[in-house]
Design a protein around this motif. Structure first.
Motif, PDB file in Angstrom:
ATOM      1  N   GLY A  22       0.849  -1.178   0.000  1.00 45.78           N
ATOM      2  CA  GLY A  22       0.000   0.000   0.000  1.00 45.78           C
ATOM      3  C   GLY A  22       0.885   1.228   0.000  1.00 45.78           C
ATOM      4  O   GLY A  22       2.048   1.162   0.378  1.00 45.78           O
ATOM      5  N   TYR A  23       0.340   2.318  -0.476  1.00 45.54           N
ATOM      6  CA  TYR A  23       1.145   3.543  -0.419  1.00 45.54           C
ATOM      7  C   TYR A  23       0.401   4.632   0.323  1.00 45.54           C
ATOM      8  O   TYR A  23      -0.819   4.696   0.334  1.00 45.54           O
ATOM      9  CB  TYR A  23       1.630   3.998  -1.795  1.00 45.54           C
ATOM     10  CG  TYR A  23       0.579   4.416  -2.786  1.00 45.54           C
ATOM     11  CD1 TYR A  23       0.175   5.740  -2.898  1.00 45.54           C
ATOM     12  CD2 TYR A  23       0.019   3.489  -3.667  1.00 45.54           C
ATOM     13  CE1 TYR A  23      -0.757   6.133  -3.831  1.00 45.54           C
ATOM     14  CE2 TYR A  23      -0.917   3.870  -4.610  1.00 45.54           C
ATOM     15  CZ  TYR A  23      -1.305   5.189  -4.680  1.00 45.54           C
ATOM     16  OH  TYR A  23      -2.236   5.576  -5.611  1.00 45.54           O
ATOM     17  N   TRP A  49      -3.952  12.629   5.124  1.00 39.55           N
ATOM     18  CA  TRP A  49      -3.137  11.499   4.710  1.00 39.55           C
ATOM     19  C   TRP A  49      -4.060  10.423   4.173  1.00 39.55           C
ATOM     20  O   TRP A  49      -5.139  10.195   4.715  1.00 39.55           O
ATOM     21  CB  TRP A  49      -2.334  10.957   5.891  1.00 39.55           C
ATOM     22  CG  TRP A  49      -1.338  11.951   6.370  1.00 39.55           C
ATOM     23  CD1 TRP A  49      -1.517  12.893   7.342  1.00 39.55           C
ATOM     24  CD2 TRP A  49      -0.021  12.148   5.872  1.00 39.55           C
ATOM     25  NE1 TRP A  49      -0.382  13.654   7.482  1.00 39.55           N
ATOM     26  CE2 TRP A  49       0.553  13.214   6.587  1.00 39.55           C
ATOM     27  CE3 TRP A  49       0.733  11.517   4.882  1.00 39.55           C
ATOM     28  CZ2 TRP A  49       1.842  13.660   6.353  1.00 39.55           C
ATOM     29  CZ3 TRP A  49       2.020  11.962   4.654  1.00 39.55           C
ATOM     30  CH2 TRP A  49       2.559  13.025   5.374  1.00 39.55           C
ATOM     31  N   ALA A  50      -3.633   9.768   3.121  1.00 40.59           N
ATOM     32  CA  ALA A  50      -4.441   8.716   2.520  1.00 40.59           C
ATOM     33  C   ALA A  50      -3.614   7.453   2.341  1.00 40.59           C
ATOM     34  O   ALA A  50      -2.422   7.508   2.062  1.00 40.59           O
ATOM     35  CB  ALA A  50      -4.981   9.174   1.166  1.00 40.59           C
ATOM     36  N   LEU A  51      -4.297   6.332   2.503  1.00 37.92           N
ATOM     37  CA  LEU A  51      -3.709   5.026   2.241  1.00 37.92           C
ATOM     38  C   LEU A  51      -4.410   4.460   1.015  1.00 37.92           C
ATOM     39  O   LEU A  51      -5.644   4.461   0.946  1.00 37.92           O
ATOM     40  CB  LEU A  51      -3.909   4.093   3.445  1.00 37.92           C
ATOM     41  CG  LEU A  51      -3.506   2.629   3.255  1.00 37.92           C
ATOM     42  CD1 LEU A  51      -2.002   2.496   3.013  1.00 37.92           C
ATOM     43  CD2 LEU A  51      -3.934   1.801   4.467  1.00 37.92           C
ATOM     44  N   PHE A  70      -1.240   2.216  10.873  1.00 40.32           N
ATOM     45  CA  PHE A  70      -1.977   1.216  11.645  1.00 40.32           C
ATOM     46  C   PHE A  70      -2.928   0.433  10.744  1.00 40.32           C
ATOM     47  O   PHE A  70      -3.035  -0.791  10.850  1.00 40.32           O
ATOM     48  CB  PHE A  70      -2.751   1.867  12.797  1.00 40.32           C
ATOM     49  CG  PHE A  70      -1.873   2.363  13.903  1.00 40.32           C
ATOM     50  CD1 PHE A  70      -0.966   1.527  14.542  1.00 40.32           C
ATOM     51  CD2 PHE A  70      -1.944   3.677  14.324  1.00 40.32           C
ATOM     52  CE1 PHE A  70      -0.150   1.988  15.571  1.00 40.32           C
ATOM     53  CE2 PHE A  70      -1.136   4.149  15.350  1.00 40.32           C
ATOM     54  CZ  PHE A  70      -0.238   3.300  15.968  1.00 40.32           C
ATOM     55  N   LYS A  71      -3.624   1.133   9.852  1.00 41.78           N
ATOM     56  CA  LYS A  71      -4.559   0.467   8.935  1.00 41.78           C
ATOM     57  C   LYS A  71      -3.804  -0.460   7.990  1.00 41.78           C
ATOM     58  O   LYS A  71      -4.238  -1.580   7.709  1.00 41.78           O
ATOM     59  CB  LYS A  71      -5.373   1.504   8.160  1.00 41.78           C
ATOM     60  CG  LYS A  71      -6.318   0.918   7.130  1.00 41.78           C
ATOM     61  CD  LYS A  71      -7.383   0.042   7.758  1.00 41.78           C
ATOM     62  CE  LYS A  71      -8.384  -0.420   6.708  1.00 41.78           C
ATOM     63  NZ  LYS A  71      -9.157  -1.581   7.150  1.00 41.78           N
ATOM     64  N   LYS A  78       2.556  -3.937   3.210  1.00 47.73           N
ATOM     65  CA  LYS A  78       3.841  -3.252   3.340  1.00 47.73           C
ATOM     66  C   LYS A  78       3.607  -1.859   2.773  1.00 47.73           C
ATOM     67  O   LYS A  78       2.955  -1.699   1.745  1.00 47.73           O
ATOM     68  CB  LYS A  78       4.933  -3.980   2.546  1.00 47.73           C
ATOM     69  CG  LYS A  78       5.251  -5.334   3.128  1.00 47.73           C
ATOM     70  CD  LYS A  78       6.329  -6.013   2.313  1.00 47.73           C
ATOM     71  CE  LYS A  78       6.700  -7.326   2.929  1.00 47.73           C
ATOM     72  NZ  LYS A  78       6.080  -8.471   2.319  1.00 47.73           N
ATOM     73  N   THR A  79       4.150  -0.841   3.440  1.00 41.31           N
ATOM     74  CA  THR A  79       3.846   0.518   2.999  1.00 41.31           C
ATOM     75  C   THR A  79       5.045   1.214   2.357  1.00 41.31           C
ATOM     76  O   THR A  79       6.178   0.979   2.716  1.00 41.31           O
ATOM     77  CB  THR A  79       3.367   1.389   4.179  1.00 41.31           C
ATOM     78  OG1 THR A  79       4.340   1.358   5.205  1.00 41.31           O
ATOM     79  CG2 THR A  79       2.039   0.898   4.703  1.00 41.31           C
ATOM     80  N   VAL A  80       4.701   2.091   1.430  1.00 44.24           N
ATOM     81  CA  VAL A  80       5.659   3.017   0.831  1.00 44.24           C
ATOM     82  C   VAL A  80       5.004   4.387   0.877  1.00 44.24           C
ATOM     83  O   VAL A  80       3.783   4.500   0.904  1.00 44.24           O
ATOM     84  CB  VAL A  80       6.016   2.636  -0.630  1.00 44.24           C
ATOM     85  CG1 VAL A  80       6.754   1.307  -0.674  1.00 44.24           C
ATOM     86  CG2 VAL A  80       4.800   2.576  -1.512  1.00 44.24           C
ATOM     87  N   THR A  81       5.804   5.410   0.943  1.00 46.70           N
ATOM     88  CA  THR A  81       5.295   6.766   0.983  1.00 46.70           C
ATOM     89  C   THR A  81       5.601   7.462  -0.323  1.00 46.70           C
ATOM     90  O   THR A  81       6.720   7.395  -0.818  1.00 46.70           O
ATOM     91  CB  THR A  81       5.928   7.557   2.159  1.00 46.70           C
ATOM     92  OG1 THR A  81       5.671   6.852   3.377  1.00 46.70           O
ATOM     93  CG2 THR A  81       5.334   8.950   2.260  1.00 46.70           C
TER      94      THR A  81
END
Length: 83
Positions: A22-23, A49-51, A70-71, A78-81
């Motif tokens: 997810g970003y 902020w958005a996911l 957290f979401k 796995k997150t990327v910005t």
């Protein structure tokens, strides 16, 4: 020996990382209605902020950056910005 270049179809590329990555992106209130059409009018001075899923599917909109992480963890992403 020349290596073959693997290629992806447009559909395969669009779904790469789907359900796994997810970003997180900072958003301006002007962008909210485009990505989250159901959102009410939002104060333009508010930092948002958005996911999003890897394919661009909106998952969460919040004024708390930590909530996006957290979401993502809850959804096992796995997150990327993005800047």
């Amino acid at each position: 020996m020349k290596e073959a270049n693997p290629s992806l179809t447009e559909s395969e590329l669009a779904h790469l990382g789907n359900g796994e990555v997810g970003y997180i992106r900072k958003m301006k209130s002007d962008d909210v209605s485009r990505c989250f059409p159901e959102a009410p009018d939002i104060d333009p001075s508010l930092d948002l902020w958005a996911l999003f899923g890897a394919d661009g599917t909106p998952i969460l909109l919040t004024d708390n950056r930590s909530s996006t992480f957290f979401k993502a963890a809850e959804d096992e992403l796995k997150t990327v910005t993005l800047h």
